[in-house]
Design a protein around this motif. Structure first.
Motif, short mmCIF file in Angstrom:
data_model
loop_
_atom_site.label_atom_id
_atom_site.label_comp_id
_atom_site.label_asym_id
_atom_site.label_seq_id
_atom_site.Cartn_x
_atom_site.Cartn_y
_atom_site.Cartn_z
N THR A 42 0.85 -1.19 0.00
CA THR A 42 0.00 0.00 0.00
C THR A 42 0.88 1.24 0.00
O THR A 42 1.88 1.30 0.72
CB THR A 42 -0.90 0.00 1.24
OG1 THR A 42 -1.77 -1.14 1.18
CG2 THR A 42 -1.76 1.26 1.29
N ARG A 44 0.94 5.83 -1.09
CA ARG A 44 0.21 7.07 -1.39
C ARG A 44 0.84 7.73 -2.60
O ARG A 44 2.04 7.66 -2.82
CB ARG A 44 0.27 8.02 -0.20
CG ARG A 44 -0.27 7.44 1.09
CD ARG A 44 -1.72 7.78 1.31
NE ARG A 44 -1.89 9.19 1.67
CZ ARG A 44 -3.08 9.81 1.69
NH1 ARG A 44 -4.17 9.14 1.36
NH2 ARG A 44 -3.17 11.07 2.04
N THR A 55 -4.64 6.95 -1.76
CA THR A 55 -4.08 5.65 -1.38
C THR A 55 -4.32 4.61 -2.47
O THR A 55 -5.43 4.48 -2.98
CB THR A 55 -4.70 5.16 -0.07
OG1 THR A 55 -4.40 6.11 0.96
CG2 THR A 55 -4.16 3.80 0.33
N PRO A 57 -4.15 0.67 -2.52
CA PRO A 57 -3.98 -0.48 -1.63
C PRO A 57 -3.14 -1.59 -2.26
O PRO A 57 -3.09 -1.74 -3.48
CB PRO A 57 -5.42 -0.97 -1.40
CG PRO A 57 -6.30 0.12 -1.88
CD PRO A 57 -5.54 0.83 -2.95
N THR A 60 -3.81 -3.89 -5.68
CA THR A 60 -4.56 -3.17 -6.71
C THR A 60 -3.83 -3.23 -8.05
O THR A 60 -2.61 -3.02 -8.11
CB THR A 60 -4.75 -1.70 -6.31
OG1 THR A 60 -5.43 -1.64 -5.06
CG2 THR A 60 -5.55 -0.94 -7.37
N LEU A 94 -13.33 1.22 -4.75
CA LEU A 94 -11.99 1.20 -4.18
C LEU A 94 -11.59 2.61 -3.74
O LEU A 94 -10.99 2.81 -2.68
CB LEU A 94 -10.98 0.66 -5.20
CG LEU A 94 -9.52 0.57 -4.76
CD1 LEU A 94 -8.85 -0.65 -5.38
CD2 LEU A 94 -8.74 1.83 -5.13
N LYS A 95 -11.94 3.60 -4.55
CA LYS A 95 -11.63 4.99 -4.20
C LYS A 95 -12.35 5.40 -2.92
O LYS A 95 -11.77 6.02 -2.03
CB LYS A 95 -12.03 5.90 -5.36
CG LYS A 95 -11.24 5.65 -6.64
CD LYS A 95 -11.80 6.47 -7.79
CE LYS A 95 -11.05 6.19 -9.08
NZ LYS A 95 -11.64 6.89 -10.24
N LYS A 97 -13.58 3.48 -0.47
CA LYS A 97 -13.11 2.74 0.71
C LYS A 97 -11.76 3.24 1.19
O LYS A 97 -11.40 3.03 2.35
CB LYS A 97 -13.03 1.25 0.38
CG LYS A 97 -14.39 0.59 0.18
CD LYS A 97 -14.24 -0.86 -0.21
CE LYS A 97 -15.60 -1.51 -0.45
NZ LYS A 97 -15.47 -2.93 -0.88
N ASN A 98 -11.02 3.89 0.31
CA ASN A 98 -9.69 4.35 0.68
C ASN A 98 -9.61 5.86 0.83
O ASN A 98 -8.52 6.45 0.78
CB ASN A 98 -8.66 3.85 -0.34
CG ASN A 98 -8.42 2.36 -0.22
OD1 ASN A 98 -7.65 1.90 0.62
ND2 ASN A 98 -9.12 1.58 -1.04
N TRP A 100 -10.55 8.54 -0.93
CA TRP A 100 -10.18 9.48 -1.98
C TRP A 100 -11.07 10.73 -1.89
O TRP A 100 -12.25 10.63 -1.56
CB TRP A 100 -10.35 8.85 -3.36
CG TRP A 100 -9.27 7.88 -3.72
CD1 TRP A 100 -8.66 6.98 -2.88
CD2 TRP A 100 -8.69 7.71 -5.00
NE1 TRP A 100 -7.75 6.25 -3.58
CE2 TRP A 100 -7.72 6.66 -4.88
CE3 TRP A 100 -8.88 8.31 -6.23
CZ2 TRP A 100 -6.96 6.23 -5.95
CZ3 TRP A 100 -8.12 7.88 -7.31
CH2 TRP A 100 -7.17 6.85 -7.17
#
Length: 263
Positions: A42, A44, A55, A57, A60, A94-95, A97-98, A100
């Motif tokens: 993971t 950034r 982020t 992950p 990905t 995904l964006k 959950k992380n 963005w």
């Protein structure tokens, strides 16, 4: 679908020569051809033209480019492996959950990341077979060459296997919006010649799927046909045409930007 891919390519510090089909050969400035990478941890990365960081992950798959330093120009002990990503094909969920940002600061371009020293976190992987676009094409497929991807409707496939549909918006989503109007997991994918078949368990608003079963994982099917044709469109204030490859989504015609060249 006029998108300033020339400017975008410059932002990525990359330009690609493309031979366009249908008997047209040109030196085209297109969306840069990308390779696929898997994040081995993971990390950034900063959005282009913005102080915002997002982020990626571990695990990905991203479509992007890792730049190798020219021999003799850098100290091997201080080598930077810079990377840029195509964010159009990153799954919206995904964006979310992380964490963005829902809006990119003014000056940013939501599609791209900056060139960051993150290449060491990426391992080259194979292209997912279900990806919608071919080499040199934009991953955004639109029903008209006269509408903008940033405001008009379009369809894409994410690197983790989701069909996403984007509707019309009043303000450009280039900097502010990445939320699709609908999406669904691809439960099965097959290809026969120029025909590609995407199956989903549910219908997707904005995508011309056909119901082929009444229960189970494969109830809806999207048939994508490569017509092997190219359409030319010359935008205002431009003396040379843009090139679009022509596809059929079911019975509907869709286009994807495939470069431009001075005539």
């Amino acid at each position: 679908m006029r998108v300033n891919w020339v400017k975008s390519s410059l932002l990525l510090l990359a330009a690609v020569g493309l031979g366009v089909s249908a008997g047209i050969t040109a030196t085209a400035t297109s969306r840069s051809d990308h390779t696929y990478y898997r994040a081995n941890q993971t990390f950034r990365i900063q959005l282009y033209g913005s102080s915002q960081r997002v982020t990626i992950p571990r695990g990905t798959v991203v479509k992007g480019q890792v730049s190798e330093p020219l021999p003799g120009l850098t100290d091997p002990a201080k080598t930077r492996l810079e990377a840029s990503f195509d964010l159009l094909t990153v799954n919206y969920q995904l964006k979310v959950k992380n964490g963005w940002p829902k809006k990119v600061h003014a000056g940013g371009v939501g599609e791209y990341t900056a060139l960051n020293n993150v290449g060491r976190y990426l391992t080259m992987t194979t292209r997912p077979k279900y990806m919608l676009e071919a080499k040199g094409e934009s991953p955004a497929f639109t029903p008209s060459v006269k509408t903008s991807t940033w405001t008009g409707p379009w369809i894409t496939v994410t690197t983790d296997g989701y069909l996403e549909s984007f509707g019309t918006v009043k303000q450009s989503r280039q900097r502010t919006e990445y939320r699709p109007q609908a999406s669904a997991k691809i439960t099965k994918f097959t290809q026969k010649g120029t025909h590609r078949y995407y199956y989903t368990q549910k219908a997707i608003k904005g995508i011309p799927t056909k119901r082929v079963a009444t229960h189970g994982k494969y109830q809806y099917r999207l048939t994508v046909t490569d017509t092997k044709k190219t359409k030319l469109q010359t935008p205002k204030n431009q003396s040379y045409p843009d090139h679009y490859h022509v596809y059929k989504f079911g019975k509907q015609t869709y286009y994807t930007f495939a470069g431009n060249a001075e005539s």
